[in-house]
Design a protein around this motif. Structure first.
Motif, mmCIF file in Angstrom:
data_model
loop_
_atom_site.group_PDB
_atom_site.id
_atom_site.type_symbol
_atom_site.label_atom_id
_atom_site.label_comp_id
_atom_site.label_asym_id
_atom_site.label_seq_id
_atom_site.Cartn_x
_atom_site.Cartn_y
_atom_site.Cartn_z
ATOM 1 N N VAL A 56 0.826 -1.205 0.000
ATOM 2 C CA VAL A 56 0.000 0.000 0.000
ATOM 3 C C VAL A 56 0.863 1.259 0.000
ATOM 4 N N ALA A 57 1.936 1.271 0.806
ATOM 5 C CA ALA A 57 2.736 2.481 0.973
ATOM 6 C C ALA A 57 3.680 2.736 -0.190
ATOM 7 N N TYR A 58 4.308 1.681 -0.700
ATOM 8 C CA TYR A 58 5.317 1.861 -1.740
ATOM 9 C C TYR A 58 4.802 1.552 -3.151
ATOM 10 N N LEU A 59 4.020 0.503 -3.286
ATOM 11 C CA LEU A 59 3.483 0.191 -4.618
ATOM 12 C C LEU A 59 2.245 1.005 -4.942
ATOM 13 N N ARG A 60 1.668 1.638 -3.912
ATOM 14 C CA ARG A 60 0.504 2.510 -4.068
ATOM 15 C C ARG A 60 -0.707 1.764 -4.617
ATOM 16 N N VAL A 61 -0.803 0.491 -4.305
ATOM 17 C CA VAL A 61 -1.980 -0.280 -4.687
ATOM 18 C C VAL A 61 -3.080 0.014 -3.670
ATOM 19 N N PRO A 62 -4.320 0.227 -4.101
ATOM 20 C CA PRO A 62 -5.402 0.464 -3.134
ATOM 21 C C PRO A 62 -5.463 -0.657 -2.098
ATOM 22 N N SER A 63 -5.593 -0.275 -0.832
ATOM 23 C CA SER A 63 -5.532 -1.265 0.242
ATOM 24 C C SER A 63 -6.616 -2.325 0.122
ATOM 25 N N MET A 64 -7.793 -1.945 -0.364
ATOM 26 C CA MET A 64 -8.861 -2.923 -0.493
ATOM 27 C C MET A 64 -8.468 -4.042 -1.447
ATOM 28 N N ILE A 65 -7.828 -3.684 -2.551
ATOM 29 C CA ILE A 65 -7.438 -4.679 -3.548
ATOM 30 C C ILE A 65 -6.237 -5.487 -3.069
ATOM 31 N N PHE A 66 -5.230 -4.802 -2.536
ATOM 32 C CA PHE A 66 -3.998 -5.486 -2.162
ATOM 33 C C PHE A 66 -4.220 -6.458 -1.008
ATOM 34 N N THR A 67 -4.916 -6.009 0.025
ATOM 35 C CA THR A 67 -5.120 -6.890 1.184
ATOM 36 C C THR A 67 -6.048 -8.049 0.857
ATOM 37 N N LEU A 68 -6.979 -7.823 -0.050
ATOM 38 C CA LEU A 68 -7.839 -8.935 -0.480
ATOM 39 C C LEU A 68 -7.017 -9.985 -1.222
ATOM 40 N N GLY A 69 -6.077 -9.519 -2.039
ATOM 41 C CA GLY A 69 -5.189 -10.453 -2.730
ATOM 42 C C GLY A 69 -4.290 -11.205 -1.770
ATOM 43 N N VAL A 70 -3.756 -10.496 -0.771
ATOM 44 C CA VAL A 70 -2.912 -11.152 0.232
ATOM 45 C C VAL A 70 -3.715 -12.192 1.005
ATOM 46 N N ASN A 71 -4.970 -11.895 1.295
ATOM 47 C CA ASN A 71 -5.822 -12.855 1.986
ATOM 48 C C ASN A 71 -5.977 -14.134 1.161
ATOM 49 N N ALA A 72 -6.151 -13.978 -0.154
ATOM 50 C CA ALA A 72 -6.278 -15.149 -1.032
ATOM 51 C C ALA A 72 -4.978 -15.938 -1.072
ATOM 52 N N VAL A 73 -3.848 -15.227 -1.097
ATOM 53 C CA VAL A 73 -2.547 -15.903 -1.099
ATOM 54 C C VAL A 73 -2.360 -16.698 0.184
ATOM 55 N N MET A 74 -2.691 -16.103 1.319
ATOM 56 C CA MET A 74 -2.549 -16.794 2.597
ATOM 57 C C MET A 74 -3.463 -18.012 2.676
ATOM 58 N N ARG A 75 -4.638 -17.878 2.114
ATOM 59 C CA ARG A 75 -5.556 -19.029 2.101
ATOM 60 C C ARG A 75 -4.965 -20.175 1.304
ATOM 61 N N GLY A 76 -4.459 -19.875 0.119
ATOM 62 C CA GLY A 76 -3.842 -20.922 -0.694
ATOM 63 C C GLY A 76 -2.608 -21.505 -0.040
ATOM 64 N N PHE A 77 -1.836 -20.643 0.620
ATOM 65 C CA PHE A 77 -0.617 -21.113 1.285
ATOM 66 C C PHE A 77 -0.947 -22.081 2.410
ATOM 67 N N MET A 78 -1.948 -21.762 3.215
ATOM 68 C CA MET A 78 -2.305 -22.619 4.340
ATOM 69 C C MET A 78 -2.943 -23.922 3.866
ATOM 70 N N VAL A 79 -3.743 -23.855 2.810
ATOM 71 C CA VAL A 79 -4.323 -25.089 2.264
ATOM 72 C C VAL A 79 -3.224 -25.986 1.722
ATOM 73 N N MET A 80 -2.207 -25.374 1.111
ATOM 74 C CA MET A 80 -1.096 -26.161 0.578
ATOM 75 C C MET A 80 -0.323 -26.831 1.712
ATOM 76 N N LEU A 81 -0.108 -26.095 2.815
ATOM 77 C CA LEU A 81 0.648 -26.669 3.925
ATOM 78 C C LEU A 81 -0.097 -27.811 4.612
ATOM 79 N N THR A 82 -1.412 -27.697 4.680
ATOM 80 C CA THR A 82 -2.197 -28.711 5.383
ATOM 81 C C THR A 82 -2.746 -29.779 4.458
ATOM 82 N N GLY A 83 -2.520 -29.629 3.154
ATOM 83 C CA GLY A 83 -3.054 -30.601 2.217
ATOM 84 C C GLY A 83 -4.556 -30.557 2.094
ATOM 85 N N GLY A 84 -5.168 -29.458 2.522
ATOM 86 C CA GLY A 84 -6.611 -29.325 2.438
ATOM 87 C C GLY A 84 -7.346 -29.939 3.613
ATOM 88 N N PHE A 85 -6.613 -30.519 4.555
ATOM 89 C CA PHE A 85 -7.241 -31.139 5.718
ATOM 90 C C PHE A 85 -7.032 -30.275 6.960
#
Length: 326
Positions: free
Chosen positions: A123-152
């Motif tokens: 948000v501060a350096y890339l100047r991406v709107p916080s609503m868009i950037f944090t929503l994308g980060v949330n999706a990344v974290m979701r995929g990352f955690m599903v990958m670590l747990t194998g979906g279980f």
């Protein structure tokens, strides 16, 4: 001189724009308590809804939401928003319990602050709107955690310290409430007693003017997002201790209520104005409203309708007043 002194005298007795939403929310809390008491008297013959034990239990549950809302308020005061709360909370809990031992809580908090750092940099350096950037980060974290747990669901459990912080008592006071109170004191001191707090309000009012006045706006934005991520992870760690384990989707129920608690409490959604007391009152209102609807065995569809209607009504009531004064 006489005419000039009159507005000053009136203003000393009138409520500030930040006080009105707090009083309105407090009024709604009294209405909710009255409705809950009347219902329990009619159905159970007792005013159990007003019992100290029950109210303390609701505050214990509300502490988790209050911790998330504390971090969310700092971001909203800047005129931004953090939509990565759900999976920041879940990631902090899941990774903390996975590590276990004495490093469980530091790892959980570190994960949340790391996510907040990424959000702040985007948000501060890339100047991406916080609503868009944090929503994308949330999706990344979701995929990352599903990958670590194998979906279980993860098989790890909360540590004894996490369980104590979530379910323990000191002098009869639930530990989550104590943690929330300590965090609240720190937030109030930050906003009212430090230059950093003044910078947050200044950036929320007009970021360009704050930058031209010499404030390092980027670092202030990063700090707020790091705090928001840390608060979300802290709530996740406590929730893991409360339910004895971490699970996927445990943070989904905290995104909208945390934003609502901040806004209902009078913090301007566009930043620059708000008091932390309002966030506390807004949190209590949401928790009690949810509790009353649960006691009344309201169907989920009805809960959502009433829940949303109360939020909209409150925003309309004091939003129009704010617009008139602004």
């Amino acid at each position: 001189m006489a005419t000039g002194s009159l507005p000053s005298a009136q203003s000393s007795w009138s409520l500030s724009p930040e006080d009105k939403p707090i009083l309105i929310a407090g009024g709604f809390i009294l209405v909710i308590l009255a409705i809950g008491t009347a219902y329990t008297l009619a159905t159970q013959g007792t005013a159990s809804f007003l019992s100290p034990v029950y109210l303390l239990q609701q505050l214990q549950v509300g502490a988790f939401l209050g911790i998330v809302a504390a971090g969310m308020m700092l971001v909203i005061l800047l005129g931004h928003i953090d939509l990565s709360v759900p999976w920041t909370l879940a990631a902090g809990a899941m990774l903390g319990t996975a590590v276990g031992g004495p490093y469980a809580i530091p790892v959980g908090l570190g994960v949340g602050m790391a996510v907040g750092l990424v959000n702040g940099l985007g948000v501060a350096y890339l100047r991406v709107p916080s609503m868009i950037f944090t929503l994308g980060v949330n999706a990344v974290m979701r995929g990352f955690m599903v990958m670590l747990t194998g979906g279980f669901a993860p098989q790890s459990i909360a540590t004894p310290l996490m369980s104590f912080l979530a379910t323990g008592h000191v002098l009869g006071i639930p530990m989550p409430l104590i943690v929330w109170a300590v965090l609240s004191v720190l937030i109030v001191l930050l906003l009212q007693r430090t230059s950093l707090g003044r910078y947050i309000y200044a950036i929320g009012n007009r970021e360009r003017a704050a930058y031209l006045s010499g404030i390092n706006t980027r670092w202030v934005i990063i700090f707020a997002f790091v705090m928001s991520g840390g608060c979300s992870a802290l709530a996740g760690v406590l929730l893991a201790g409360y339910s004895t384990n971490a699970y996927q989707g445990m943070g989904d129920a905290y995104l909208l209520p945390s934003i609502a608690a901040v806004v209902i409490g009078g913090t301007h959604i566009l930043g620059g104005r708000g008091r932390y007391l309002g966030t506390v009152v807004g949190t209590i209102l949401i928790v009690l409203l949810t509790s009353v609807l649960s006691v009344m065995q309201m169907p989920e569809a009805g809960r959502q309708i009433i829940y949303g209607s109360v939020i909209i009504l409150m925003l309309l009531v004091y939003g129009r007043q704010r617009g008139a004064t602004g």
